[in-house]
Motif scaffolding. Structure first.
Motif: not given
Length: 205
Positions: A172-199
């Motif tokens: 709950s905490d980590t997915v929420n935090n990822l959404g606040r920092k990187f996976c916003r409505p307009k995502p910052s995929c090039n900066q996201c630490p999960l981009s290599n795992l994201c479908p």
């Protein structure tokens, strides 16, 4: 090859600190009210409104006896202030009489308390395992493939069905935090630490 939920939650666990706090967990009633205030608002505005409210009316009894207009004025900046003021005052009356219940089933019967608010309370105040699905979580979990719906209730059930209970709070905490920092409505995929795992990397859904 699609990433497994275990790979995703393991990576999230490594990326973010062990302790993640979105709202300060102080006195239980104040925390519950602050979570209610955060609905359709931001945590910052919820905390500002809570500070104003409790600065004038410091406990459930004081809030229950206040004039509704005074409560509305104090929490105005959190948005939906009339509905929130009504719910918070009705909640205060119940808490004065019976206290705050300890189960999800009873918590969601309280004015202004939905499943997200109840789960957040159980997780942060009671230390219980709970899945907290808010806007950030719903959006990010869907993009990561942890859920397959934009319906929050169904998304919550999917998480509970596929991830062991011992991981619910951390997910709950980590997915929420990822959404606040990187996976916003307009995502910052090039900066996201999960981009290599994201479908859905690079897809704005």
């Amino acid at each position: 090859m699609e990433s497994t939920p275990f790979e995703i939650i393991s990576k999230l666990d490594m990326v973010f600190p062990k302790e993640i706090e979105f709202l300060p967990c102080t006195e239980p009633f104040r925390f519950l009210v602050t979570v209610i205030l955060s609905g359709s608002s931001t945590d910052k505005m919820a905390m500002i409104s809570a500070e104003k409210l409790f600065g004038v009316f410091p406990d459930p009894k004081a809030i229950s006896e206040a004039k509704r207009e005074e409560i509305e004025d104090l929490i105005h900046s959190s948005g939906l202030f009339r509905a929130k003021a009504k719910n918070i005052q009705e909640l205060s009356k119940i808490v004065v009489e019976r206290g705050i219940p300890d189960t999800l089933e009873e918590l969601v019967k309280l004015p202004g308390v939905g499943e997200k608010t109840a789960s957040c309370y159980l997780q942060k105040v009671k230390g219980e395992s709970a899945v907290v699905v808010d806007t950030h979580f719903e959006r990010t979990a869907f993009r990561l493939g942890l859920t397959h719906t934009h319906d929050r209730i169904k998304a919550c059930k999917e998480i509970k069905d596929t991830i062991d209970k011992e991981y619910w709070n951390r997910v709950s905490d980590t997915v929420n935090n990822l959404g606040r920092k990187f996976c916003r409505p307009k995502p910052s995929c090039n900066q996201c630490p999960l981009s290599n795992l994201c479908p859905k990397v690079g897809v704005n859904l």
